[in-house]
Design a protein around this motif. Structure first.
Motif, PDB file in Angstrom:
ATOM      1  N   SER A 240      31.300  39.668  20.006  1.00 29.14           N
ATOM      2  CA  SER A 240      31.166  40.554  21.162  1.00 29.14           C
ATOM      3  C   SER A 240      30.645  39.760  22.354  1.00 29.14           C
ATOM      4  N   TRP A 241      30.794  40.362  23.555  1.00 32.42           N
ATOM      5  CA  TRP A 241      30.441  39.651  24.791  1.00 32.42           C
ATOM      6  C   TRP A 241      29.719  40.578  25.760  1.00 32.42           C
ATOM      7  N   GLU A 242      28.761  39.989  26.491  1.00 31.25           N
ATOM      8  CA  GLU A 242      27.967  40.747  27.468  1.00 31.25           C
ATOM      9  C   GLU A 242      28.666  40.759  28.833  1.00 31.25           C
ATOM     10  N   LEU A 243      28.650  41.913  29.469  1.00 36.27           N
ATOM     11  CA  LEU A 243      29.190  42.031  30.820  1.00 36.27           C
ATOM     12  C   LEU A 243      28.442  41.103  31.789  1.00 36.27           C
ATOM     13  N   ASP A 244      27.153  40.912  31.515  1.00 34.92           N
ATOM     14  CA  ASP A 244      26.300  40.075  32.379  1.00 34.92           C
ATOM     15  C   ASP A 244      26.806  38.643  32.507  1.00 34.92           C
ATOM     16  N   ALA A 245      27.654  38.247  31.568  1.00 32.61           N
ATOM     17  CA  ALA A 245      28.129  36.860  31.597  1.00 32.61           C
ATOM     18  C   ALA A 245      29.095  36.623  32.745  1.00 32.61           C
ATOM     19  N   LEU A 246      29.659  37.696  33.308  1.00 29.53           N
ATOM     20  CA  LEU A 246      30.530  37.520  34.477  1.00 29.53           C
ATOM     21  C   LEU A 246      29.685  37.227  35.702  1.00 29.53           C
ATOM     22  N   GLU A 247      30.132  36.279  36.531  1.00 33.82           N
ATOM     23  CA  GLU A 247      29.444  35.959  37.781  1.00 33.82           C
ATOM     24  C   GLU A 247      29.439  37.196  38.686  1.00 33.82           C
ATOM     25  N   PRO A 248      28.337  37.420  39.431  1.00 35.10           N
ATOM     26  CA  PRO A 248      28.283  38.563  40.352  1.00 35.10           C
ATOM     27  C   PRO A 248      29.502  38.636  41.274  1.00 35.10           C
ATOM     28  N   GLN A 249      29.942  37.475  41.742  1.00 38.92           N
ATOM     29  CA  GLN A 249      31.091  37.470  42.661  1.00 38.92           C
ATOM     30  C   GLN A 249      32.356  37.982  41.969  1.00 38.92           C
ATOM     31  N   VAL A 250      32.489  37.665  40.688  1.00 39.19           N
ATOM     32  CA  VAL A 250      33.654  38.126  39.923  1.00 39.19           C
ATOM     33  C   VAL A 250      33.626  39.646  39.811  1.00 39.19           C
ATOM     34  N   ILE A 251      32.437  40.196  39.517  1.00 38.83           N
ATOM     35  CA  ILE A 251      32.277  41.643  39.394  1.00 38.83           C
ATOM     36  C   ILE A 251      32.557  42.314  40.740  1.00 38.83           C
ATOM     37  N   THR A 252      32.012  41.741  41.799  1.00 36.76           N
ATOM     38  CA  THR A 252      32.204  42.290  43.146  1.00 36.76           C
ATOM     39  C   THR A 252      33.681  42.312  43.530  1.00 36.76           C
ATOM     40  N   ASP A 253      34.382  41.194  43.306  1.00 34.96           N
ATOM     41  CA  ASP A 253      35.808  41.115  43.642  1.00 34.96           C
ATOM     42  C   ASP A 253      36.615  42.126  42.839  1.00 34.96           C
ATOM     43  N   LEU A 254      36.262  42.241  41.565  1.00 33.08           N
ATOM     44  CA  LEU A 254      36.963  43.161  40.679  1.00 33.08           C
ATOM     45  C   LEU A 254      36.862  44.591  41.190  1.00 33.08           C
ATOM     46  N   ILE A 255      35.636  45.003  41.514  1.00 26.56           N
ATOM     47  CA  ILE A 255      35.414  46.364  42.010  1.00 26.56           C
ATOM     48  C   ILE A 255      36.139  46.577  43.328  1.00 26.56           C
ATOM     49  N   THR A 256      36.019  45.612  44.225  1.00 22.76           N
ATOM     50  CA  THR A 256      36.662  45.725  45.537  1.00 22.76           C
ATOM     51  C   THR A 256      38.171  45.900  45.390  1.00 22.76           C
ATOM     52  N   ASN A 257      38.781  45.104  44.526  1.00 23.25           N
ATOM     53  CA  ASN A 257      40.222  45.199  44.324  1.00 23.25           C
ATOM     54  C   ASN A 257      40.627  46.540  43.723  1.00 23.25           C
ATOM     55  N   GLU A 258      39.870  46.981  42.720  1.00 18.45           N
ATOM     56  CA  GLU A 258      40.209  48.240  42.050  1.00 18.45           C
ATOM     57  C   GLU A 258      40.095  49.412  43.010  1.00 18.45           C
ATOM     58  N   VAL A 259      39.029  49.414  43.815  1.00 21.22           N
ATOM     59  CA  VAL A 259      38.791  50.550  44.708  1.00 21.22           C
ATOM     60  C   VAL A 259      39.790  50.559  45.862  1.00 21.22           C
ATOM     61  N   THR A 260      40.013  49.401  46.472  1.00 20.93           N
ATOM     62  CA  THR A 260      40.920  49.391  47.633  1.00 20.93           C
ATOM     63  C   THR A 260      42.350  49.722  47.226  1.00 20.93           C
ATOM     64  N   ALA A 261      42.695  49.434  45.959  1.00 19.72           N
ATOM     65  CA  ALA A 261      44.030  49.762  45.471  1.00 19.72           C
ATOM     66  C   ALA A 261      44.231  51.280  45.430  1.00 19.72           C
ATOM     67  N   LEU A 262      43.119  52.035  45.372  1.00 23.79           N
ATOM     68  CA  LEU A 262      43.213  53.497  45.286  1.00 23.79           C
ATOM     69  C   LEU A 262      42.995  54.156  46.639  1.00 23.79           C
ATOM     70  N   ARG A 263      42.914  53.346  47.692  1.00 24.53           N
ATOM     71  CA  ARG A 263      42.561  53.847  49.016  1.00 24.53           C
ATOM     72  C   ARG A 263      43.736  53.721  49.977  1.00 24.53           C
ATOM     73  N   ASN A 264      43.915  54.747  50.795  1.00 24.12           N
ATOM     74  CA  ASN A 264      44.913  54.672  51.871  1.00 24.12           C
ATOM     75  C   ASN A 264      44.228  54.041  53.087  1.00 24.12           C
ATOM     76  N   ASP A 265      44.671  52.847  53.461  1.00 28.74           N
ATOM     77  CA  ASP A 265      43.967  52.086  54.486  1.00 28.74           C
ATOM     78  C   ASP A 265      44.071  52.695  55.880  1.00 28.74           C
TER      79      ASP A 265
END
Length: 300
Positions: A240-265
């Motif tokens: 098993s693996w901890e989410l904490d092992a991802l770099e903060p920047q990786v988590i931030t980019d991931l969230i940003t991409n997922e959210v903006t994909a659901l947004r009408n700009d």
DNA sequence: TAAATAGTCTCCTTGCGTAG
DNA sequence: CTACGCAAGGAGACTATTTA
């Protein structure tokens, strides 16, 4: 940055090294503008392979950090206790001041008029600061589950999503550990929200086997005493693996991409524009507060 | 004897297995 | 069938015992 010695402690070399590692992690995170919790510092040491991942290990590092602070080796500001807080009223020096803070907190809902409604949920509170820094600029609500979400919060969330029924889609972006319970929590959120009558799509975006392949975080043995272990091992094997092992920047980019994909700009930008205009008006009142009051007095 | 480790406490959950 | 103990998940602090 206060490091204050209240007690003289003669640490063993091994403990001193661990304290240095803690300070190293703290500095890395502070440089990126993040505040660490004890839990987060612990997981960083686990993720970097310095200490084992079990309850005893967590308690030991907690004690060591406590001693390290008392001995003046660890900054008192470096680790925060997010669960215990003083509550108090807010205060201002004068009426013009309250307008300044009103201007600061004046925000239009960037999801007004959007076809979708999105929230970001994270399994562990230790990561809520990182998730928050990603979500706030996106004006996207975020929530830390702290393991299995409480029944009360789950019900409230369901009511919230039901009130968004007029939209095309309601989505929860979910981030959790890749372990027997962590995987099960994504299912649990989906099922309980469904039971409460909310039509929500729970999308697990981390941690996934794909990301584990890409970023190669250190594995932990899957806890076989977990009642969900056998099902997990059948599907993913005994690591098993901890989410904490991802770099903060990786988590931030991931969230940003997922959210903006659901947004009408286009809609988003037009709301941003009217927000700016509103802020300008408040700024005008703030700058000319005395004049505004004098004018209104003359009108009476 | 002081430092390291073990153990207990507060509080919110799900889920499995067993006892009644 | 329900109740309960204990496994897991989450965030902490505090005291007691063992060890170097």
């Amino acid at each position: 940055m206060p490091k204050i010695e209240y007690k003289s402690i003669k640490f063993q070399q091994k403990s001193l090294e661990l304290i240095n590692l803690v300070n190293q992690v703290v500095e890395e995170y502070q440089a990126q503008g993040y505040e660490l919790t004890l839990r987060q510092a612990y997981y960083q040491l686990v993720a970097r392979g310095y200490i084992p991942n079990n309850e005893r290990s967590y308690k030991n590092i907690g004690n060591l950090i406590n001693d390290g602070r008392l001995a003046g080796l660890i900054d008192w500001h470096s680790i925060t206790d997010r669960t215990r807080n003083l509550r108090s009223n807010s205060h201002w020096d004068n009426p013009a001041d309250v307008i300044a803070s009103a201007r600061y907190s004046y925000l239009l809902n960037k999801w007004d008029g959007q076809p979708n409604y999105v929230e970001v949920w994270v399994e562990k509170d230790a990561l809520v600061d990182i998730v928050g820094q990603a979500c706030r600029p996106l004006d996207t609500p975020y929530f830390s589950c702290r393991g299995y979400t409480s029944q009360s919060e789950m019900w409230s969330a369901a009511q919230r999503f039901i009130s968004q029924d007029y939209r095309d889609n309601r989505v929860i972006i979910h981030l959790g550990d890749h372990d027997p319970s962590g995987i099960d929590m994504t299912r649990d959120i989906q099922e309980r929200l469904q039971m409460f009558g909310a039509d929500v799509y729970v999308k697990r975006v981390a941690l996934t086997m794909n990301q584990i392949g890409t970023y190669n975080p250190p594995p932990n043995p899957a806890k076989i005493t977990d009642s969900r272990a056998s099902k997990y091992i059948d599907e993913y094997g005994n690591e098993s693996w901890e989410l904490d092992a991802l770099e903060p920047q990786v988590i931030t980019d991931l969230i940003t991409n997922e959210v903006t994909a659901l947004r009408n700009d286009e809609i988003y930008r037009s709301v941003c524009d009217s927000e700016e205009r509103g802020k300008d008006e408040l700024k005008m009142i703030e700058r000319n507060y005395d004049k505004a009051v004098a004018f209104l007095e003359s009108e009476e």
